[in-house]
Design a protein around this motif. Structure first.
Motif, PDB file in Angstrom:
ATOM      1  N   THR A 188      12.147  12.810   4.049  1.00  0.00           N
ATOM      2  CA  THR A 188      11.209  13.565   5.098  1.00  0.00           C
ATOM      3  C   THR A 188      10.742  12.698   6.098  1.00  0.00           C
ATOM      4  O   THR A 188       9.988  13.114   7.036  1.00  0.00           O
ATOM      5  N   MET A 189      11.195  11.439   6.080  1.00  0.00           N
ATOM      6  CA  MET A 189      10.344  10.435   7.214  1.00  0.00           C
ATOM      7  C   MET A 189       9.135  10.043   7.032  1.00  0.00           C
ATOM      8  O   MET A 189       8.556   9.746   7.884  1.00  0.00           O
ATOM      9  N   GLU A 190       8.647  10.199   5.863  1.00  0.00           N
ATOM     10  CA  GLU A 190       7.330   9.829   5.433  1.00  0.00           C
ATOM     11  C   GLU A 190       7.317   8.600   4.853  1.00  0.00           C
ATOM     12  O   GLU A 190       8.089   7.996   3.942  1.00  0.00           O
ATOM     13  N   LEU A 191       6.167   7.933   5.229  1.00  0.00           N
ATOM     14  CA  LEU A 191       6.046   6.225   4.653  1.00  0.00           C
ATOM     15  C   LEU A 191       4.968   6.433   3.560  1.00  0.00           C
ATOM     16  O   LEU A 191       3.951   6.598   4.124  1.00  0.00           O
ATOM     17  N   LEU A 192       5.329   6.297   2.452  1.00  0.00           N
ATOM     18  CA  LEU A 192       4.155   6.623   1.300  1.00  0.00           C
ATOM     19  C   LEU A 192       3.401   5.103   1.320  1.00  0.00           C
ATOM     20  O   LEU A 192       4.233   4.078   0.925  1.00  0.00           O
ATOM     21  N   PHE A 193       2.166   5.201   1.220  1.00  0.00           N
ATOM     22  CA  PHE A 193       1.250   3.892   1.048  1.00  0.00           C
ATOM     23  C   PHE A 193       1.661   2.867   1.641  1.00  0.00           C
ATOM     24  O   PHE A 193       2.169   1.707   1.155  1.00  0.00           O
ATOM     25  N   PRO A 194       1.866   2.746   3.230  1.00  0.00           N
ATOM     26  CA  PRO A 194       2.353   1.590   3.908  1.00  0.00           C
ATOM     27  C   PRO A 194       1.085   0.307   3.607  1.00  0.00           C
ATOM     28  O   PRO A 194       0.045   0.714   3.307  1.00  0.00           O
ATOM     29  N   TYR A 195       1.697  -0.806   3.716  1.00  0.00           N
ATOM     30  CA  TYR A 195       1.108  -2.088   3.500  1.00  0.00           C
ATOM     31  C   TYR A 195       0.449  -2.228   4.726  1.00  0.00           C
ATOM     32  O   TYR A 195       0.939  -1.927   5.799  1.00  0.00           O
ATOM     33  N   ASN A 196      -0.683  -3.143   4.885  1.00  0.00           N
ATOM     34  CA  ASN A 196      -1.295  -3.809   5.869  1.00  0.00           C
ATOM     35  C   ASN A 196      -0.926  -5.200   5.836  1.00  0.00           C
ATOM     36  O   ASN A 196      -0.451  -5.929   5.074  1.00  0.00           O
ATOM     37  N   TYR A 197      -1.800  -5.861   6.776  1.00  0.00           N
ATOM     38  CA  TYR A 197      -1.643  -7.493   6.942  1.00  0.00           C
ATOM     39  C   TYR A 197      -1.945  -8.075   5.706  1.00  0.00           C
ATOM     40  O   TYR A 197      -1.357  -9.018   5.148  1.00  0.00           O
ATOM     41  N   ASP A 198      -3.213  -7.997   5.189  1.00  0.00           N
ATOM     42  CA  ASP A 198      -3.636  -8.431   3.925  1.00  0.00           C
ATOM     43  C   ASP A 198      -2.805  -8.252   2.700  1.00  0.00           C
ATOM     44  O   ASP A 198      -2.653  -9.108   1.997  1.00  0.00           O
ATOM     45  N   ASP A 199      -2.266  -6.925   2.807  1.00  0.00           N
ATOM     46  CA  ASP A 199      -1.464  -6.861   1.679  1.00  0.00           C
ATOM     47  C   ASP A 199       0.019  -7.933   1.691  1.00  0.00           C
ATOM     48  O   ASP A 199       0.278  -8.477   0.623  1.00  0.00           O
ATOM     49  N   LEU A 200       0.478  -7.946   3.185  1.00  0.00           N
ATOM     50  CA  LEU A 200       1.534  -8.975   3.024  1.00  0.00           C
ATOM     51  C   LEU A 200       1.140 -10.378   2.766  1.00  0.00           C
ATOM     52  O   LEU A 200       1.838 -11.131   2.344  1.00  0.00           O
ATOM     53  N   ILE A 201      -0.153 -10.892   3.063  1.00  0.00           N
ATOM     54  CA  ILE A 201      -0.549 -12.067   2.728  1.00  0.00           C
ATOM     55  C   ILE A 201      -0.654 -12.466   1.275  1.00  0.00           C
ATOM     56  O   ILE A 201      -0.239 -13.554   0.624  1.00  0.00           O
ATOM     57  N   GLN A 202      -1.174 -11.121   0.641  1.00  0.00           N
ATOM     58  CA  GLN A 202      -1.378 -11.359  -0.806  1.00  0.00           C
ATOM     59  C   GLN A 202       0.185 -11.394  -1.389  1.00  0.00           C
ATOM     60  O   GLN A 202       0.351 -12.462  -2.381  1.00  0.00           O
ATOM     61  N   LEU A 203       0.975 -10.736  -1.037  1.00  0.00           N
ATOM     62  CA  LEU A 203       2.621 -10.773  -1.486  1.00  0.00           C
ATOM     63  C   LEU A 203       3.146 -12.236  -1.151  1.00  0.00           C
ATOM     64  O   LEU A 203       3.914 -12.839  -1.999  1.00  0.00           O
ATOM     65  N   LYS A 204       2.941 -12.660   0.098  1.00  0.00           N
ATOM     66  CA  LYS A 204       3.369 -13.767   0.513  1.00  0.00           C
ATOM     67  C   LYS A 204       2.938 -15.028  -0.549  1.00  0.00           C
ATOM     68  O   LYS A 204       3.820 -15.867  -0.901  1.00  0.00           O
ATOM     69  N   GLN A 205       1.774 -15.133  -0.956  1.00  0.00           N
ATOM     70  CA  GLN A 205       1.191 -15.959  -1.966  1.00  0.00           C
ATOM     71  C   GLN A 205       1.693 -15.836  -3.131  1.00  0.00           C
ATOM     72  O   GLN A 205       2.126 -16.896  -3.715  1.00  0.00           O
ATOM     73  N   LEU A 206       2.118 -14.674  -3.489  1.00  0.00           N
ATOM     74  CA  LEU A 206       2.842 -14.712  -4.759  1.00  0.00           C
ATOM     75  C   LEU A 206       4.343 -15.174  -4.901  1.00  0.00           C
ATOM     76  O   LEU A 206       4.860 -15.737  -5.804  1.00  0.00           O
TER      77      LEU A 206
END
Length: 338
Positions: A188-206
């Motif tokens: 339906t072209m809906e993006l559920l729970f989009p991540y933000n910059y802080d999310d990606l920094i946390q993911l980068k660290q992992l």
């Protein structure tokens, strides 16, 4: 197989995703498919495709769906793949997997099972997927049967803090690694729970903490740029649809990527499609223009700031199909790494 720099693609598709069936016993909220029927890929057609791919020199076929475990000829498909020297992967929720079925898949030579898990608990997992308990049981089964297993984990704002617990579960069940996949729009072209910059920094660290265990897919463009920046190899940057890979849907249509069903082409010759299809030509020309930091295909929602971004030469986001046209996509959100 060789990479043709002039054409911006390999001379053959290295990996081909083949959707075996529309059938699925789950209804995951973020699924990009909008299947209403129960169609299966004609098995005679599949055998012909496998023969063609083997003749071309393709390395791997990845069976998907719907859920490929519901395809009536799955075991025969895996056997036929191996007869032609093709490496086989299976992408599934595992909801239809039993111990007996897993033993049969092991016997016919399934090389790797990709199981979909988006959280360490039912609450987190079921925000985007269904079938948490079934997937956990499937993980136990493939571990016991000793089928090599990878977890497909799709990042979103809700589950990134939980990834460390998914890693602990995976390692306890002998999962060889976790594929980190980008969050993409549903059918339906809906993006559920989009991540933000802080999310990606946390993911980068992992990802930096577990570099050998967390495998970031190439089209997770923003995370790739945060991890590697200017060190990214330009030839392999970003979306590889139509340059490294292609897909085949349940109706036997060829397409650059499973997410671009609207641009499927019904033809019989895979080599001819790979070498002459106009959509693939657009993708490759767009990549070449991007190498020169020029404007490529139109980008949905992109602003002129992209032209000033220092990562522009290394940025190769995914595509979307709108009104029969191929467009660059930012997954319906503004880029968050600038």
């Amino acid at each position: 197989m060789k990479y043709n720099r002039k054409q911006a693609c390999y001379d053959i598709p290295i990996n081909v995703n083949i959707a075996l069936t529309e059938r699925c016993n789950l209804h995951c909220p973020f699924c990009f498919h909008d299947y209403e029927g129960e169609a299966d890929l004609d098995f005679a057609l599949l055998k012909d495709y496998l023969k063609q791919l083997a003749k071309m020199g393709t390395y791997c076929v990845q069976y998907s769906g719907g859920d490929p475990l519901l395809y009536p000829y799955l075991e025969e498909a895996i056997e036929c793949s191996h007869e032609h020297g093709l490496y086989t992967r299976l992408s599934t929720s595992g909801s239809a997997l039993t111990f007996t079925y897993a033993k049969r898949l092991k016997k016919v030579g399934l090389d790797c099972c990709h199981l979909s898990l988006n959280g360490s608990t039912q609450e987190i997992h079921n925000r985007t997927r269904d079938g948490f308990s079934e997937t956990m049981e499937a993980l136990r089964i493939v571990s016991e049967v000793e089928i090599p297993c990878t977890i497909n984990w799709v990042a979103n704002h809700e589950n990134i803090p939980d990834l460390i617990r998914v890693i602990e579960i995976a390692q306890s069940m002998n999962v060889k690694n976790i594929d980190i996949l980008a969050n993409k729009p549903s059918h339906t072209m809906e993006l559920l729970f989009p991540y933000n910059y802080d999310d990606l920094i946390q993911l980068k660290q992992l990802c930096e903490e577990y570099p050998e265990y967390l495998n970031v897919e190439s089209c997770f463009n923003e995370l790739q740029l945060l991890l590697y920046g200017m060190k990214l190899p330009i030839v392999g940057k970003g979306c590889r649809a139509g340059r490294f890979h292609m897909a085949i849907d349940v109706r036997g249509r060829f397409l650059p990527c499973p997410h671009l069903e609207a641009l499927g082409e019904k033809t019989e010759d895979i080599a001819a499609y790979w070498n002459t299809n106009q959509v693939l030509k657009q993708i490759r020309e767009s990549f070449q223009r991007g190498m020169g930091q020029e404007a490529a295909l139109p980008v949905g929602g992109e602003t002129s700031s992209c032209n000033r971004c220092r990562y522009l030469r290394y940025c190769n986001p995914c595509y979307v199909a709108q009104n029969g046209q191929l467009l660059r996509s930012k997954d319906n959100r503004t880029c968050i790494i600038q």
